[in-house]
Write a protein that holds these residues in place. Sequence first.
Motif, mmCIF file in Angstrom:
data_model
loop_
_atom_site.group_PDB
_atom_site.id
_atom_site.type_symbol
_atom_site.label_atom_id
_atom_site.label_comp_id
_atom_site.label_asym_id
_atom_site.label_seq_id
_atom_site.Cartn_x
_atom_site.Cartn_y
_atom_site.Cartn_z
ATOM 1 N N LYS A 100 2.455 4.492 7.189
ATOM 2 C CA LYS A 100 3.738 5.117 6.933
ATOM 3 C C LYS A 100 4.746 4.058 6.508
ATOM 4 O O LYS A 100 4.600 2.890 6.858
ATOM 5 C CB LYS A 100 4.254 5.812 8.201
ATOM 6 C CG LYS A 100 3.300 6.828 8.794
ATOM 7 C CD LYS A 100 3.839 7.359 10.115
ATOM 8 C CE LYS A 100 2.897 8.355 10.744
ATOM 9 N NZ LYS A 100 3.414 8.861 12.047
ATOM 10 N N PRO A 101 5.776 4.451 5.777
ATOM 11 C CA PRO A 101 6.798 3.471 5.403
ATOM 12 C C PRO A 101 7.397 2.734 6.595
ATOM 13 O O PRO A 101 7.735 1.549 6.473
ATOM 14 C CB PRO A 101 7.852 4.317 4.684
ATOM 15 C CG PRO A 101 7.067 5.445 4.107
ATOM 16 C CD PRO A 101 6.007 5.752 5.129
ATOM 17 N N GLY A 148 -2.269 5.187 2.954
ATOM 18 C CA GLY A 148 -3.331 4.244 2.673
ATOM 19 C C GLY A 148 -3.725 3.426 3.881
ATOM 20 O O GLY A 148 -3.250 3.638 4.993
ATOM 21 N N VAL A 158 4.656 -0.650 2.993
ATOM 22 C CA VAL A 158 4.146 0.692 2.747
ATOM 23 C C VAL A 158 5.197 1.455 1.956
ATOM 24 O O VAL A 158 6.314 1.668 2.434
ATOM 25 C CB VAL A 158 3.817 1.429 4.047
ATOM 26 C CG1 VAL A 158 3.194 2.786 3.736
ATOM 27 C CG2 VAL A 158 2.891 0.591 4.908
ATOM 28 N N SER A 159 4.841 1.855 0.773
ATOM 29 C CA SER A 159 5.760 2.588 -0.080
ATOM 30 C C SER A 159 5.622 4.088 0.164
ATOM 31 O O SER A 159 4.551 4.589 0.515
ATOM 32 C CB SER A 159 5.504 2.269 -1.549
ATOM 33 O OG SER A 159 4.201 2.667 -1.942
ATOM 34 N N SER A 160 6.699 4.793 -0.051
ATOM 35 C CA SER A 160 6.702 6.230 0.155
ATOM 36 C C SER A 160 6.244 6.967 -1.091
ATOM 37 O O SER A 160 6.126 6.397 -2.181
ATOM 38 C CB SER A 160 8.087 6.708 0.571
ATOM 39 O OG SER A 160 9.042 6.385 -0.420
ATOM 40 N N THR A 208 6.180 -0.735 7.699
ATOM 41 C CA THR A 208 6.525 -1.923 6.934
ATOM 42 C C THR A 208 7.123 -2.992 7.844
ATOM 43 O O THR A 208 8.099 -2.746 8.546
ATOM 44 C CB THR A 208 7.507 -1.581 5.816
ATOM 45 O OG1 THR A 208 6.875 -0.706 4.879
ATOM 46 C CG2 THR A 208 7.963 -2.833 5.082
ATOM 47 N N VAL A 255 0.846 -1.184 0.000
ATOM 48 C CA VAL A 255 0.000 0.000 0.000
ATOM 49 C C VAL A 255 0.887 1.241 0.000
ATOM 50 O O VAL A 255 2.004 1.218 0.521
ATOM 51 C CB VAL A 255 -0.949 -0.008 1.221
ATOM 52 C CG1 VAL A 255 -0.163 0.098 2.518
ATOM 53 C CG2 VAL A 255 -1.993 1.079 1.122
ATOM 54 N N GLU A 256 0.394 2.296 -0.590
ATOM 55 C CA GLU A 256 1.127 3.549 -0.580
ATOM 56 C C GLU A 256 0.966 4.255 0.755
ATOM 57 O O GLU A 256 -0.006 4.042 1.484
ATOM 58 C CB GLU A 256 0.642 4.460 -1.703
ATOM 59 C CG GLU A 256 0.930 3.933 -3.092
ATOM 60 C CD GLU A 256 0.514 4.891 -4.182
ATOM 61 O OE1 GLU A 256 0.764 4.587 -5.359
ATOM 62 O OE2 GLU A 256 -0.054 5.956 -3.869
ATOM 63 N N ALA A 257 1.936 5.072 1.078
ATOM 64 C CA ALA A 257 1.856 5.861 2.301
ATOM 65 C C ALA A 257 0.552 6.646 2.350
ATOM 66 O O ALA A 257 0.124 7.227 1.353
ATOM 67 C CB ALA A 257 3.050 6.802 2.397
#
Length: 124
Positions: free
Chosen positions: A87-88, A16, A122-124, A91, A12-14
């Motif tokens: 948040k990243p 999310g 979680v990607s930034s 992860t 998921v993106e940051a």
Amino acid sequence: QVHLVESGGGLVEAGGSLRLSCTAVDRPIDNNVMGWFRQAPGKEREFVAHINWSGAVTNYADSVKGRFTISRDNAKNTGYLQMTSLKPEDTAVYYCAVSEGAVGLTSRFEYEYWGQGTQVTVSS
């Protein structure tokens, strides 16, 4: 013996959200505390949240307070971790756990039964 099966992890993106589920498939856990822990690469497994048997009492690590919500549905024999504003640094592999002990358990060593873990990235 409690067999816990987890699901809901993913990428998921940051900012999310994800909802993790943890289902006990071999016996009821309505009388047990359920906790969530996470373990990032190179780190020790750390406490995230726990919930008492009725769902009336919850506790969160400071790092997730206000963003994560722990809940349970005893009729479904399932616990949940709703994660928002991810948040990243969130992860990690997330593990659900069940304890035969009392409330207020924040150590991994206070839990007897563990899920297989589900990866949250979680990607930034």
